[in-house]
Design an enzyme around this catalytic site. Structure first.
Site, PDB file in Angstrom:
ATOM      1  CG  HIS A 248      -2.090  -0.996   1.000  1.00 54.28           C
ATOM      2  ND1 HIS A 248      -2.972  -1.351   1.991  1.00 54.28           N
ATOM      3  CD2 HIS A 248      -2.474  -1.704  -0.082  1.00 54.28           C
ATOM      4  CE1 HIS A 248      -3.841  -2.237   1.526  1.00 54.28           C
ATOM      5  NE2 HIS A 248      -3.561  -2.471   0.267  1.00 54.28           N
ATOM      6  CG  ASP A 265      -4.281  -0.860  -5.861  1.00 50.36           C
ATOM      7  OD1 ASP A 265      -5.427  -0.482  -6.165  1.00 50.36           O
ATOM      8  OD2 ASP A 265      -4.058  -1.778  -5.049  1.00 50.36           O
ATOM      9  CE1 TYR A 399       2.843  -6.707  -5.086  1.00 52.22           C
ATOM     10  CE2 TYR A 399       2.197  -8.904  -4.333  1.00 52.22           C
ATOM     11  CZ  TYR A 399       1.861  -7.672  -4.868  1.00 52.22           C
ATOM     12  OH  TYR A 399       0.550  -7.414  -5.193  1.00 52.22           O
ATOM     13  NE  ARG A 416      -2.229  -4.687  -5.750  1.00 52.35           N
ATOM     14  CZ  ARG A 416      -1.240  -4.108  -5.081  1.00 52.35           C
ATOM     15  NH1 ARG A 416      -0.190  -4.797  -4.683  1.00 52.35           N
ATOM     16  NH2 ARG A 416      -1.290  -2.817  -4.801  1.00 52.35           N
ATOM     17  CD  GLU A 418      -7.402  -4.413  -7.060  1.00 52.55           C
ATOM     18  OE1 GLU A 418      -6.509  -3.546  -6.961  1.00 52.55           O
ATOM     19  OE2 GLU A 418      -8.170  -4.712  -6.123  1.00 52.55           O
TER      20      GLU A 418
END
Ligand code: GLY
Ligand code: MN
Ligand code: MN
Length: 450
Positions: A248, A265, A399, A416, A418
């Site tokens: 994050h 993201d 990762y 990632r 998504e």
């Protein structure tokens, strides 16, 4: 003041559903707050965001309001909100005020919040159950307030009529309702997803080595607001190079370097509903061989997971499918050794894939709803089956942080991918594919910038 919902509202139907549930338990009073404005610094507030449960049942977006539902002699749905105040409204904007709010939003009655302390004790008397939202509105103020109203009911009535003796949390039935999105919610979520995909596309097209992470965040925010989204659904993650291995990482002032991958993201919130997209691309517009190899593994994992998002699968099938593909890929690239089953069984893959493959999505980005069925007995609860109208993310990743036992070509790669999916009767609909995901599409977009 925002636009009111029109005539036959889903909000009134939802209140009716909850009232029927309350009645099935013996009746009572439900007291649900939205929230106050929160101070950010002197004379300045954080942008107000209403409570999701409160909004789901009311459509009312002002701060400092309360919803009271009473399943007593009759069903009643009552709003407490800020009163009209021409002077204050000059500063902070128009308010509905109780009279107009009752009419526009379909409440049986509405009162100014100043009447909470007299109205609630009077209305609690004689009811069996106090329905609360304590699991989610877990603030000390809420609990203190409920206790004060109970206390006042007792002292005022001096035992003449019973006060509620049971507390029942309303969270579970609300979660079950919110888990299945109706046609209107699905439509809003498709629109949110489309706006977010446009934002990602613009950021990807803008990206180049030498820019800062915050410059791509600015592109996202521009598109979200330009298309009418009120907010981000969560702080945007823009992560260059090794920052992508912090799941994050907030967009900061790191410069994207030639050879870095960039992970974004980000998703907007539109009319209360979240979207949540991740894309990963090379700052210079061309994937290296090592980046390409890992990216293709993550994309294959996402494909395998997506094939398991249908009413004939349980919640965890997508995660299990993704883990198999990711672990096999890590074995193929010699980042793991041994057998596929052993690496899965021992969770060895978690060194490189430490999160789950998705979550419910709705009014909250990590939306409410149980992932398992209610306990059938003493044993572990099983994963619940997917059903049409559920909305979830599908977001595998890998990762790789620097480590002596990992080939250097893989260091600092965080990937990632998504997308957001609505479960349909036969499979799922990916709402977020307006932004490229295949390597050749990404490279094409980044090399043809206009
Ligand atoms: N953006 C947070 C998540 O993907 O769960
Ligand atoms: Mn997510
Ligand atoms: Mn996300």
């Amino acid at each position: 003041m925002t636009n009111a919902p029109t005539a036959s509202t889903p909000f009134a139907r939802r209140r009716q559903h909850i009232l029927s549930w309350m009645r099935s338990l013996g009746g009572g009073i439900a007291i649900l707050p939205t929230g106050p404005e929160i101070s950010r610094n002197r004379d300045n507030h954080y942008s107000f965001r209403y409570d999701s449960d409160f909004f789901y049942l009311t459509g009312f977006t002002e701060a400092n309001a309360w919803l009271v539902l009473i399943a007593g002699e009759t069903d009643q749905s009552i709003l407490f909100c800020e009163p009209k105040d021409p002077l204050m409204e000059t500063w902070t904007g128009k308010r509905w005020g109780p009279a107009a709010a009752a009419e526009q939003f379909g409440f049986d009655q509405a009162f100014p919040t100043s009447e909470l302390d007299t109205q609630i004790p009077a209305r609690m008397a004689g009811l069996k159950i106090l329905f609360t939202n304590t699991a989610r509105s877990r603030t000390p103020q809420y609990l203190t307030q409920l206790h004060a109203w109970l206390e006042k009911t007792q002292t005022t009535l001096r035992g003449a009529r019973a006060t509620p003796t049971q507390w029942v949390d309303i969270g579970e039935p609300l979660s079950e309702m919110r888990l299945i999105k109706d046609a209107g919610e699905q439509d809003t979520m498709r629109r949110a997803a489309t706006i977010s995909a446009l934002g990602h596309t613009r950021a990807m097209r803008t990206a180049q080595a030498g820019l800062h992470e915050f410059e791509l965040e600015a592109e996202l925010l521009y598109v979200f607001r330009k298309h009418g989204a009120q907010s981000v659904a969560y702080d945007s993650i823009v992560a260059a190079g090794v920052n992508a291995c912090t799941l994050h990482h907030r967009a900061g002032n790191t410069v994207m370097r030639d050879g870095d991958l960039v992970l974004i993201d980000a998703g907007c919130e539109l009319d209360g509903y979240a979207s949540d997209i991740t894309r990963t691309f090379p700052a210079n517009g061309r994937f290296s061989a090592a980046q390409r190899a890992l990216y293709e593994i993550v994309l294959a994992a996402q494909r395998a997971a997506t094939a398991c998002v249908s009413p004939s699968h349980h919640w965890n099938a997508a995660h299990e499918a993704a883990v198999r593909v990711l672990t096999q890929g890590l074995l193929d690239e010699k980042l793991l050794t041994g057998s596929l089953d052993k690496n899965i069984e021992t969770d060895a893959f978690r060194r490189f894939y430490m999160h789950r493959t998705g979550h419910w999505l709705g009014l909250d980005v990590h939306d409410v709803g149980d992932y398992r069925t209610p306990p059938a007995g003493a044993g572990e609860r099983s994963w619940r089956n997917l059903m049409p109208g559920m909305v979830l993310t599908i977001e595998p990743g890998l990762y790789i942080t620097p480590s002596p036992d990992v080939p250097e070509i893989f260091w600092n790669i965080g990937i990632r991918i998504e997308d957001d999916a609505i479960v349909t009767p036969t499979g799922c609909e990916l709402m977020t594919r307006g932004v490229p995901v295949e390597i050749r599409e990404i490279e094409h977009l980044m090399h043809h910038k206009d």
